[in-house]
Design a protein around this motif. Structure first.
Motif, mmCIF file in Angstrom:
data_model
loop_
_atom_site.group_PDB
_atom_site.id
_atom_site.type_symbol
_atom_site.label_atom_id
_atom_site.label_comp_id
_atom_site.label_asym_id
_atom_site.label_seq_id
_atom_site.Cartn_x
_atom_site.Cartn_y
_atom_site.Cartn_z
ATOM 1 N N SER A 114 19.683 1.238 -22.312
ATOM 2 C CA SER A 114 18.751 2.542 -22.408
ATOM 3 C C SER A 114 18.645 3.483 -20.921
ATOM 4 N N VAL A 115 18.152 2.453 -20.002
ATOM 5 C CA VAL A 115 18.163 3.323 -18.793
ATOM 6 C C VAL A 115 19.582 3.998 -18.381
ATOM 7 N N ARG A 116 20.561 3.180 -18.556
ATOM 8 C CA ARG A 116 21.781 3.684 -18.210
ATOM 9 C C ARG A 116 22.135 5.086 -18.785
ATOM 10 N N GLU A 117 22.017 4.961 -20.161
ATOM 11 C CA GLU A 117 22.295 6.169 -20.871
ATOM 12 C C GLU A 117 21.398 7.387 -20.600
ATOM 13 N N MET A 118 20.228 7.070 -20.025
ATOM 14 C CA MET A 118 19.341 8.117 -19.755
ATOM 15 C C MET A 118 19.563 8.969 -18.454
ATOM 16 N N ALA A 119 20.363 7.849 -17.542
ATOM 17 C CA ALA A 119 20.895 8.410 -16.239
ATOM 18 C C ALA A 119 21.916 9.009 -16.418
ATOM 19 N N ILE A 120 22.984 8.681 -17.412
ATOM 20 C CA ILE A 120 24.072 9.449 -17.527
ATOM 21 C C ILE A 120 23.809 10.819 -18.319
ATOM 22 N N SER A 121 22.765 10.789 -19.195
ATOM 23 C CA SER A 121 22.362 11.914 -20.045
ATOM 24 C C SER A 121 21.883 13.089 -18.730
ATOM 25 N N GLN A 122 21.151 12.445 -17.527
ATOM 26 C CA GLN A 122 20.575 13.589 -16.931
ATOM 27 C C GLN A 122 21.682 14.087 -15.892
ATOM 28 N N LEU A 123 22.779 13.235 -15.737
ATOM 29 C CA LEU A 123 23.928 13.822 -15.113
ATOM 30 C C LEU A 123 24.569 14.949 -16.028
ATOM 31 N N ALA A 124 24.822 14.609 -17.389
ATOM 32 C CA ALA A 124 25.504 15.572 -18.201
ATOM 33 C C ALA A 124 24.818 16.751 -18.112
ATOM 34 N N ALA A 125 23.141 16.695 -18.425
ATOM 35 C CA ALA A 125 22.492 17.795 -18.242
ATOM 36 C C ALA A 125 22.756 18.921 -17.105
ATOM 37 N N TYR A 126 23.094 18.294 -16.060
ATOM 38 C CA TYR A 126 23.342 19.035 -14.734
ATOM 39 C C TYR A 126 24.799 19.279 -14.806
ATOM 40 N N ARG A 127 25.443 18.990 -15.654
ATOM 41 C CA ARG A 127 27.061 18.985 -16.007
ATOM 42 C C ARG A 127 27.777 18.549 -14.767
ATOM 43 N N ILE A 128 27.111 17.406 -14.278
ATOM 44 C CA ILE A 128 27.713 16.331 -13.361
ATOM 45 C C ILE A 128 28.914 15.466 -14.073
ATOM 46 N N PHE A 129 30.096 15.583 -13.769
ATOM 47 C CA PHE A 129 31.135 14.852 -14.621
ATOM 48 C C PHE A 129 32.150 14.001 -13.815
ATOM 49 N N GLU A 130 31.717 14.390 -12.404
ATOM 50 C CA GLU A 130 32.729 13.542 -11.460
ATOM 51 C C GLU A 130 31.629 12.665 -10.625
ATOM 52 N N LEU A 131 32.703 11.566 -9.656
ATOM 53 C CA LEU A 131 31.921 10.877 -9.148
ATOM 54 C C LEU A 131 31.272 11.376 -7.622
ATOM 55 N N PRO A 132 30.077 10.712 -7.298
ATOM 56 C CA PRO A 132 29.595 11.103 -6.201
ATOM 57 C C PRO A 132 30.283 10.588 -4.727
ATOM 58 N N ARG A 133 30.095 10.925 -3.645
ATOM 59 C CA ARG A 133 30.619 10.617 -2.284
ATOM 60 C C ARG A 133 30.410 9.209 -2.121
ATOM 61 N N LEU A 134 29.348 8.609 -2.534
ATOM 62 C CA LEU A 134 28.992 7.363 -2.199
ATOM 63 C C LEU A 134 30.061 6.194 -2.707
ATOM 64 N N ILE A 135 30.990 6.769 -3.766
ATOM 65 C CA ILE A 135 31.931 5.639 -4.007
ATOM 66 C C ILE A 135 32.870 5.670 -3.047
ATOM 67 N N ASP A 136 33.155 6.585 -1.975
ATOM 68 C CA ASP A 136 34.131 6.490 -1.031
ATOM 69 C C ASP A 136 33.799 5.298 -0.043
#
Length: 178
Positions: A114-136
């Motif tokens: 449920s928390v994972r879905e909420m976080a992903i929904s927040q990203l989608a609300a901001y139209r963020i569909f790529e990975l952050p620089r932290l994965i580098d």
């Protein structure tokens, strides 16, 4: 690798074999006894650990913008009225007036569905569909003397992957960079 500890059967990346065996789990770095780790007969699918891409919370800033941050409190995304910006993990964010976490609102821990879905929904609300620089930071996490995400960020910064222009609300994080 597969982590068999505590009755689980979850994938993990092998960082260093031995006693103990050092792994990179979906939720971060850790260790297991050598008998708690098995090599599967068929190769597992690659994955990007959640600790490097799944948001943990949001900082609200004095200027009205927001910064989405990771489980290790590294900035991931800067959000203002006119843009969304991938942020370098070695930044220190100034002007934080409020902080919220997805796990409080979701009623579960950071890795619960449920928390994972909420976080992903927040990203989608901001139209963020790529990975952050932290994965580098991922390649640095396999180096012998890197024992934390913070060590990896320090190493990544030292490798020269810097921005010249910082957002107005950020500066270099001297706590991480020394």
């Amino acid at each position: 690798m597969k982590d068999k500890a505590y009755g689980t059967n979850t994938p993990a990346y092998l960082r260093r074999a031995g006693r103990p065996t050092y792994l990179h789990f979906d939720t971060g770095l850790g260790e297991r006894a050598d008998f708690e780790v098995v090599t599967p007969r068929t190769a597992l699918s690659d994955f990007v650990p959640s600790r490097l891409w799944l948001p943990y919370g949001v900082w609200k800033l004095k200027d009205g913008s927001e910064v989405i941050f990771s489980r290790d409190y590294f900035p991931m995304w800067g959000i203002s009225e006119d843009r969304v910006q991938r942020l370098a993990p070695w930044l220190w964010i100034n002007g934080i007036v409020d902080q919220s976490h997805f796990w409080k609102a979701g009623g579960g821990n950071w890795t619960s569905s449920s928390v994972r879905e909420m976080a992903i929904s927040q990203l989608a609300a901001y139209r963020i569909f790529e990975l952050p620089r932290l994965i580098d930071v991922m390649p640095q996490l396999f180096e012998a003397d890197v024992d934390s995400i913070e060590d990896g960020v320090r190493r990544l910064y030292a490798a020269g992957r810097r921005d010249t222009a910082l957002p107005s609300y950020a500066e270099l994080n001297t706590r991480v960079l020394g």
